[in-house]
Design a protein around this motif. Structure first.
Motif, short mmCIF file in Angstrom:
data_model
loop_
_atom_site.label_atom_id
_atom_site.label_comp_id
_atom_site.label_asym_id
_atom_site.label_seq_id
_atom_site.Cartn_x
_atom_site.Cartn_y
_atom_site.Cartn_z
N THR A 5 0.85 -1.19 0.00
CA THR A 5 0.00 0.00 0.00
C THR A 5 0.89 1.24 0.00
OG1 THR A 5 -0.10 0.26 2.41
CG2 THR A 5 -1.75 -1.20 1.40
N PHE A 6 0.26 2.36 -0.18
CA PHE A 6 0.97 3.64 -0.16
C PHE A 6 1.72 3.83 1.16
CE2 PHE A 6 0.79 8.15 1.07
CZ PHE A 6 1.59 8.69 0.08
N ASP A 28 -5.15 4.56 0.58
CA ASP A 28 -4.98 5.08 -0.78
C ASP A 28 -4.45 6.51 -0.73
OD1 ASP A 28 -5.23 5.42 -3.55
OD2 ASP A 28 -7.32 6.10 -3.36
N PHE A 29 -3.43 6.80 -1.53
CA PHE A 29 -2.86 8.14 -1.51
C PHE A 29 -3.85 9.21 -1.95
CE2 PHE A 29 -1.84 6.82 -5.82
CZ PHE A 29 -2.03 7.97 -6.57
N ALA A 62 1.46 12.36 0.07
CA ALA A 62 0.36 11.91 -0.80
C ALA A 62 0.03 12.96 -1.86
CB ALA A 62 -0.88 11.60 0.05
N LYS A 65 2.64 12.87 -4.58
CA LYS A 65 2.42 11.71 -5.45
C LYS A 65 1.25 11.95 -6.38
CE LYS A 65 1.88 6.75 -5.66
NZ LYS A 65 2.39 6.72 -7.01
N LYS A 66 0.15 12.45 -5.85
CA LYS A 66 -1.06 12.66 -6.63
C LYS A 66 -0.88 13.73 -7.70
CE LYS A 66 -5.78 14.37 -6.10
NZ LYS A 66 -6.72 14.94 -5.13
N SER A 71 7.48 9.78 -6.28
CA SER A 71 7.35 8.58 -5.46
C SER A 71 7.42 8.95 -3.97
CB SER A 71 8.47 7.58 -5.80
OG SER A 71 9.70 8.03 -5.25
N PRO A 72 6.80 8.14 -3.10
CA PRO A 72 6.84 8.44 -1.67
C PRO A 72 8.25 8.63 -1.10
CG PRO A 72 5.14 6.85 -2.09
CD PRO A 72 5.89 7.02 -3.39
#
Length: 135
Positions: A5-6, A28-29, A62, A65-66, A71-72
Motif C-alpha cells: 500500500t501507499f 490510498d494516496f 500523498a 504523489k497525486k 514517489s513516496p
C-alpha cells in the motif's frame, strides 16, 4: 504474498499513524491527499498517539504523489530538505534542491537511493509551477 500500500514505505516512527489509517481503511494516496485540516485534527482527537506533524507529512507526501507523480521516498526526501508543499517546490530551483539534497546526504553520511537527477528536479519544479498557476 502481501500487497503493498501507499503507507508501506513509511518508517517506523509513523507506526501509529499507519496503524490508524489501516484500521480505518485509508491506505490510498488519493484519500490521504484530500485530508483537510479538520480531518487531521479529528484523527488526532480519535487517536492521541498520532502526531500532527506526522499526519501533515503523510498528507504532503500523498499530495506530491497525486499532483506531480513523485514517489513516496522521493517526496519524503523533499520534506527532509524543507520542501513541504507544491508552492514551495514551485518556488525552488533545481540547483537549490540538488544542493539541499547533497547537504542532507553529507549530514547523514549516506547516499540517497531515490534517483533524483537535475533533470528530474527540473521536471518536478515545472509541474509544480504549472499547478500553482492553475490555482
Amino acid at each position: 504474498m502481501k500487497s503493498e500500500t501507499f503507507l508501506d514505505f513509511l518508517p517506523s516512527n509513523f507506526r501509529h499513524e499507519k496503524s490508524f489509517f489501516i484500521k480505518n481503511n485509508l491506505t490510498d494516496f488519493e484519500n490521504l491527499s484530500n485530508l483537510s485540516e479538520q480531518d487531521i485534527n479529528e484523527i488526532q482527537r480519535k487517536s492521541s498517539l498520532c502526531t500532527l506533524n506526522n499526519l501533515k507529512k503523510i498528507r504532503a507526501i500523498a499530495l506530491f504523489k497525486k499532483e506531480i507523480g513523485i514517489s513516496p521516498p522521493q517526496a519524503y526526501l523533499l520534506l527532509h530538505c524543507g520542501i513541504s508543499s507544491i508552492k514551495s517546490l514551485s518556488l525552488s530551483t533545481p540547483h537549490e534542491l540538488q544542493s539541499k539534497i547533497g547537504r542532507l546526504e553529507r549530514i547523514l553520511k549516506v547516499k540517497n537511493e531515490t534517483g533524483t537527477t537535475y533533470s528530474l528536479l527540473k521536471e518536478w519544479i515545472k509541474k509544480a509551477s504549472q499547478i500553482e498557476k492553475s490555482i
